[in-house]
Design an enzyme around this catalytic site. Structure first.
Site, PDB file in Angstrom:
ATOM      1  N   GLU A   1       0.963  -1.224   0.189  1.00  0.00           N
ATOM      2  CA  GLU A   1       0.183  -0.019  -0.052  1.00  0.00           C
ATOM      3  C   GLU A   1       0.776   1.476  -0.117  1.00  0.00           C
ATOM      4  O   GLU A   1       2.112   1.053   0.321  1.00  0.00           O
ATOM      5  CB  GLU A   1      -0.972  -0.084   1.169  1.00  0.00           C
ATOM      6  CG  GLU A   1      -0.070   0.084   2.526  1.00  0.00           C
ATOM      7  CD  GLU A   1      -0.881   0.005   3.726  1.00  0.00           C
ATOM      8  OE1 GLU A   1      -1.627  -1.460   3.694  1.00  0.00           O
ATOM      9  OE2 GLU A   1      -0.967   0.553   4.550  1.00  0.00           O
TER      10      GLU A   1
ATOM     11  N   CYS B   1       3.559   8.337   0.979  1.00  0.00           N
ATOM     12  CA  CYS B   1       4.293   7.324   1.980  1.00  0.00           C
ATOM     13  C   CYS B   1       4.348   5.897   1.254  1.00  0.00           C
ATOM     14  O   CYS B   1       3.350   5.284   0.803  1.00  0.00           O
ATOM     15  CB  CYS B   1       3.239   7.145   3.140  1.00  0.00           C
ATOM     16  SG  CYS B   1       3.885   6.265   4.543  1.00  0.00           S
TER      17      CYS B   1
ATOM     18  N   CYS C   1       6.708  -7.185   7.478  1.00  0.00           N
ATOM     19  CA  CYS C   1       8.102  -6.596   8.247  1.00  0.00           C
ATOM     20  C   CYS C   1       8.543  -7.497   9.540  1.00  0.00           C
ATOM     21  O   CYS C   1       7.571  -7.907  10.197  1.00  0.00           O
ATOM     22  CB  CYS C   1       7.734  -5.258   8.901  1.00  0.00           C
ATOM     23  SG  CYS C   1       9.189  -4.265   9.735  1.00  0.00           S
TER      24      CYS C   1
ATOM     25  N   CYS D   1       7.616  -4.927  15.896  1.00  0.00           N
ATOM     26  CA  CYS D   1       7.379  -3.707  17.001  1.00  0.00           C
ATOM     27  C   CYS D   1       5.801  -4.026  17.571  1.00  0.00           C
ATOM     28  O   CYS D   1       4.908  -4.446  16.639  1.00  0.00           O
ATOM     29  CB  CYS D   1       7.440  -2.282  16.522  1.00  0.00           C
ATOM     30  SG  CYS D   1       8.896  -1.981  15.783  1.00  0.00           S
TER      31      CYS D   1
ATOM     32  N   CYS E   1       2.591  -2.237  16.337  1.00  0.00           N
ATOM     33  CA  CYS E   1       2.500  -1.894  14.663  1.00  0.00           C
ATOM     34  C   CYS E   1       1.738  -2.933  13.907  1.00  0.00           C
ATOM     35  O   CYS E   1       1.964  -4.211  14.175  1.00  0.00           O
ATOM     36  CB  CYS E   1       3.878  -1.886  14.294  1.00  0.00           C
ATOM     37  SG  CYS E   1       3.811  -1.521  12.246  1.00  0.00           S
TER      38      CYS E   1
ATOM     39  N   GLY F   1       7.301  -2.120   6.223  1.00  0.00           N
ATOM     40  CA  GLY F   1       8.584  -2.367   6.093  1.00  0.00           C
ATOM     41  C   GLY F   1       9.748  -1.689   6.837  1.00  0.00           C
ATOM     42  O   GLY F   1       9.304  -0.518   7.324  1.00  0.00           O
TER      43      GLY F   1
ATOM     44  N   SER G   1      12.536   6.677   7.282  1.00  0.00           N
ATOM     45  CA  SER G   1      12.353   6.247   8.887  1.00  0.00           C
ATOM     46  C   SER G   1      12.867   4.941   9.098  1.00  0.00           C
ATOM     47  O   SER G   1      12.460   3.870   8.465  1.00  0.00           O
ATOM     48  CB  SER G   1      10.814   6.461   9.157  1.00  0.00           C
ATOM     49  OG  SER G   1      10.713   5.922  10.535  1.00  0.00           O
TER      50      SER G   1
ATOM     51  N   LEU H   1      12.109   5.997  17.818  1.00  0.00           N
ATOM     52  CA  LEU H   1      12.691   5.812  19.042  1.00  0.00           C
ATOM     53  C   LEU H   1      11.533   5.243  20.091  1.00  0.00           C
ATOM     54  O   LEU H   1      11.687   4.210  20.531  1.00  0.00           O
ATOM     55  CB  LEU H   1      13.394   7.194  19.713  1.00  0.00           C
ATOM     56  CG  LEU H   1      13.994   7.189  21.061  1.00  0.00           C
ATOM     57  CD1 LEU H   1      15.384   6.122  20.565  1.00  0.00           C
ATOM     58  CD2 LEU H   1      14.515   8.288  21.537  1.00  0.00           C
ATOM     59  N   HIS H   2      10.461   6.153  20.160  1.00  0.00           N
ATOM     60  CA  HIS H   2       9.360   5.620  20.977  1.00  0.00           C
ATOM     61  C   HIS H   2       9.509   5.179  22.440  1.00  0.00           C
ATOM     62  O   HIS H   2       8.630   4.707  23.099  1.00  0.00           O
ATOM     63  CB  HIS H   2       8.460   4.276  20.281  1.00  0.00           C
ATOM     64  CG  HIS H   2       8.295   4.476  18.759  1.00  0.00           C
ATOM     65  ND1 HIS H   2       8.073   5.823  18.287  1.00  0.00           N
ATOM     66  CD2 HIS H   2       8.347   3.722  17.767  1.00  0.00           C
ATOM     67  CE1 HIS H   2       7.934   5.642  16.826  1.00  0.00           C
ATOM     68  NE2 HIS H   2       8.006   4.425  16.619  1.00  0.00           N
TER      69      HIS H   2
ATOM     70  N   CYS I   1      -0.081   2.500   9.304  1.00  0.00           N
ATOM     71  CA  CYS I   1       0.386   1.515   8.540  1.00  0.00           C
ATOM     72  C   CYS I   1      -0.332  -0.160   8.680  1.00  0.00           C
ATOM     73  O   CYS I   1      -0.590  -0.664   9.650  1.00  0.00           O
ATOM     74  CB  CYS I   1       1.782   1.024   9.399  1.00  0.00           C
ATOM     75  SG  CYS I   1       2.785   2.715   9.574  1.00  0.00           S
TER      76      CYS I   1
HETATM   77  N1  SAH Z   1       9.882   0.572   9.702  1.00  0.00           N
HETATM   78  C1  SAH Z   1      10.235   1.875   9.880  1.00  0.00           C
HETATM   79  C2  SAH Z   1       9.293   2.955   8.915  1.00  0.00           C
HETATM   80  C3  SAH Z   1       7.861   2.452   8.693  1.00  0.00           C
HETATM   81  S1  SAH Z   1       6.902   2.930  10.197  1.00  0.00           S
HETATM   82  C4  SAH Z   1      10.111   2.531  11.268  1.00  0.00           C
HETATM   83  O1  SAH Z   1       9.600   1.741  11.874  1.00  0.00           O
HETATM   84  O2  SAH Z   1      10.703   3.663  11.370  1.00  0.00           O
HETATM   85  C5  SAH Z   1       6.747   4.488  10.125  1.00  0.00           C
HETATM   86  C6  SAH Z   1       6.277   5.008  11.468  1.00  0.00           C
HETATM   87  O3  SAH Z   1       5.001   4.850  11.865  1.00  0.00           O
HETATM   88  C7  SAH Z   1       7.278   4.654  12.627  1.00  0.00           C
HETATM   89  O4  SAH Z   1       7.807   5.683  13.516  1.00  0.00           O
HETATM   90  C8  SAH Z   1       6.447   3.636  13.258  1.00  0.00           C
HETATM   91  O5  SAH Z   1       6.643   3.395  14.674  1.00  0.00           O
HETATM   92  C9  SAH Z   1       5.027   4.284  13.015  1.00  0.00           C
HETATM   93  N2  SAH Z   1       3.865   3.547  13.265  1.00  0.00           N
HETATM   94  C10 SAH Z   1       3.516   2.232  13.388  1.00  0.00           C
HETATM   95  N3  SAH Z   1       2.502   1.894  13.591  1.00  0.00           N
HETATM   96  C11 SAH Z   1       1.923   2.916  14.098  1.00  0.00           C
HETATM   97  C12 SAH Z   1       0.280   3.056  14.675  1.00  0.00           C
HETATM   98  N4  SAH Z   1      -0.390   2.282  14.674  1.00  0.00           N
HETATM   99  N5  SAH Z   1       0.236   4.382  14.855  1.00  0.00           N
HETATM  100  C13 SAH Z   1       1.052   5.483  14.727  1.00  0.00           C
HETATM  101  N6  SAH Z   1       2.293   5.275  14.350  1.00  0.00           N
HETATM  102  C14 SAH Z   1       2.703   4.112  13.939  1.00  0.00           C
HETATM  103 FE1  SF4 Z   2       8.362  -2.720  10.973  1.00  0.00          FE
HETATM  104 FE2  SF4 Z   2       8.227   0.013  11.324  1.00  0.00          FE
HETATM  105 FE3  SF4 Z   2       6.112  -1.385  11.956  1.00  0.00          FE
HETATM  106 FE4  SF4 Z   2       8.550  -1.634  13.675  1.00  0.00          FE
HETATM  107  S1  SF4 Z   2       7.092   0.062  13.308  1.00  0.00           S
HETATM  108  S2  SF4 Z   2       7.149  -3.287  12.717  1.00  0.00           S
HETATM  109  S3  SF4 Z   2       9.888  -1.607  11.966  1.00  0.00           S
HETATM  110  S4  SF4 Z   2       6.913  -1.120   9.905  1.00  0.00           S
END
Ligand code: SAH
Ligand code: SF4
Length: 345
Positions: A90, A103, A110, A114, A117, A157, A189, A213-214, A331
């Site tokens: 997507e 985006c 992936c 995390c 996610c 990813g 990112s 970072l989170h 995502c």
């Molecule tokens: N894998 C890479 C890039 C894709 S995710 C990464 O993790 O950085 C892009 C951003 O969206 C990341 O900061 C991720 O932590 C955040 N993200 C993932 N799931 C999310 C959600 N449900 N709500 C808000 N941000 C989210």
């Molecule tokens: Fe993958 Fe980024 Fe989602 Fe973490 S936040 S599972 S690295 S897409």
């Protein structure tokens, strides 16, 4: 047949060299494909017939198959594409004051795991080819007629787990006689793959780097981001320092606010200590809740308090507005819905 969108100018030069053709043709091809957006090689009027036949034999100009295209009330558009092997990916198109940004997705699924996610719920099946990333942009431009000016590499990813294809993608979209998307208009990112962050410090283009970072410490980060077990927070901060020293560029720190997990005032202070003196910009992100996950968005009050505390500690910070909430712009959610639909057929 290979997609033409897999090749950067340098790759075309190699290809031409093998054919005994002149290197300047690389520039011609890039210009026809990305500036004029040809749909057939026959449109290349300043190129000899025999070379056009060669290109027809070697490359495809096809774009992606659109499975669904949703438009949100705030103008955000979400696309679901089917790849040649049936996999679904997507892209999201956003309308900002400064232009249109896309985006893009970099992998099918992936592996970083995390916990908050949606993308990580499906294991990585494979990396996307360079062309599959480029075609997301080209297909969206073609379907909507919109000229995209900004790119965020934040779809499904981990881009630095597909480093070579992602950096080649950057070179292709940045190409001055082609799409000409400025390096400063591109943001990648990463969840924190340290060796690649260090390698990226030497990348030719001045692309923006964002780090997911989170969490302000290893305890919290280990619980929500498995990558932290291999690349702990202090090493990550060292890598960010190295990158900043080497490139002189400001790095974006992404921080999703998760209710009762990482959103206390104490967490804000810890984060301020961690980032003190670093040339970074903190992006506080309201969590998009995922049905299958127990995590909740922080309350407005907690988000505001977290923001205020960072401000007070003189950290550069912004609270990101949301986009596309009504069409699952979070995502991976659209993809998993469609896959469920197809699985149940
Ligand atoms: N894998 C890479 C890039 C894709 S995710 C990464 O993790 O950085 C892009 C951003 O969206 C990341 O900061 C991720 O932590 C955040 N993200 C993932 N799931 C999310 C959600 N449900 N709500 C808000 N941000 C989210
Ligand atoms: Fe993958 Fe980024 Fe989602 Fe973490 S936040 S599972 S690295 S897409």
């Amino acid at each position: 047949m290979e997609s033409i969108y897999n090749l950067s100018e340098d790759d075309f030069k190699l290809y031409l060299n093998n054919l005994g053709e002149k290197p300047f043709r690389a520039k011609q091809i890039m210009e026809w494909v990305y500036r004029h957006k040809i749909q057939s090689f026959d449109e290349m009027t300043n190129v000899k017939k025999s070379f056009i036949e060669q290109l027809k034999n070697d490359f495809s100009l096809d774009l992606l198959e659109v499975v669904t295209h949703q438009v949100s009330s705030d103008g955000t558009q979400k696309f679901l594409f089917r790849l040649h092997d049936g996999n679904l990916i997507e892209s999201v198109l956003m309308n900002n004051e400064y232009g249109y940004s896309i985006c893009v997705t970099t992998q099918v699924g992936c592996n970083m795991g995390c916990v908050f996610c949606a993308s990580g719920m499906k294991k990585k099946l494979r990396n996307l080819e360079t062309a599959e990333i480029v075609m997301q942009l080209l297909t969206v431009e073609k379907v909507t007629g919109i000229k995209i000016t900004h790119i965020v590499i934040m779809g499904i990813g981990e881009p630095f787990d597909n480093y070579d294809n992602v950096t080649r993608f950057m070179k292709i979209v940045n190409y001055p006689l082609g799409l000409e998307i400025g390096a400063r208009h591109i943001t990648v990112s990463t969840s924190g793959l340290i060796p690649k962050i260090r390698e990226f410090a030497d990348f030719d283009l001045q692309v923006n780097l964002a780090i997911s970072l989170h969490a302000p410490n290893n305890d919290i980060r280990n619980n929500i981001m498995a990558v932290n077990k291999s690349y702990p927070i202090e090493d990550l901060i060292d890598a960010i320092k190295y990158y900043i020293d080497k490139t002189n560029r400001r790095v974006t720190i992404e921080y999703i606010l998760l209710k009762d997990i990482n959103d206390s005032r104490a967490n804000a202070n810890e984060l301020a200590d961690l980032l003190h003196g670093l040339n970074v910009y903190v992006n506080l992100i309201p969590y998009n809740e995922v049905i299958e996950k127990p995590y909740k968005r922080s309350t407005k009050e907690s988000m505001q308090a977290f923001f205020d505390q960072l401000k007070k500690r003189r950290i550069n910070v912004q609270l990101r507005r949301e986009q596309g909430g009504d069409i699952d712009a979070a995502c991976g959610q659209l993809r998993s819905k469609q896959m469920k639909k197809e699985e149940s057929i």
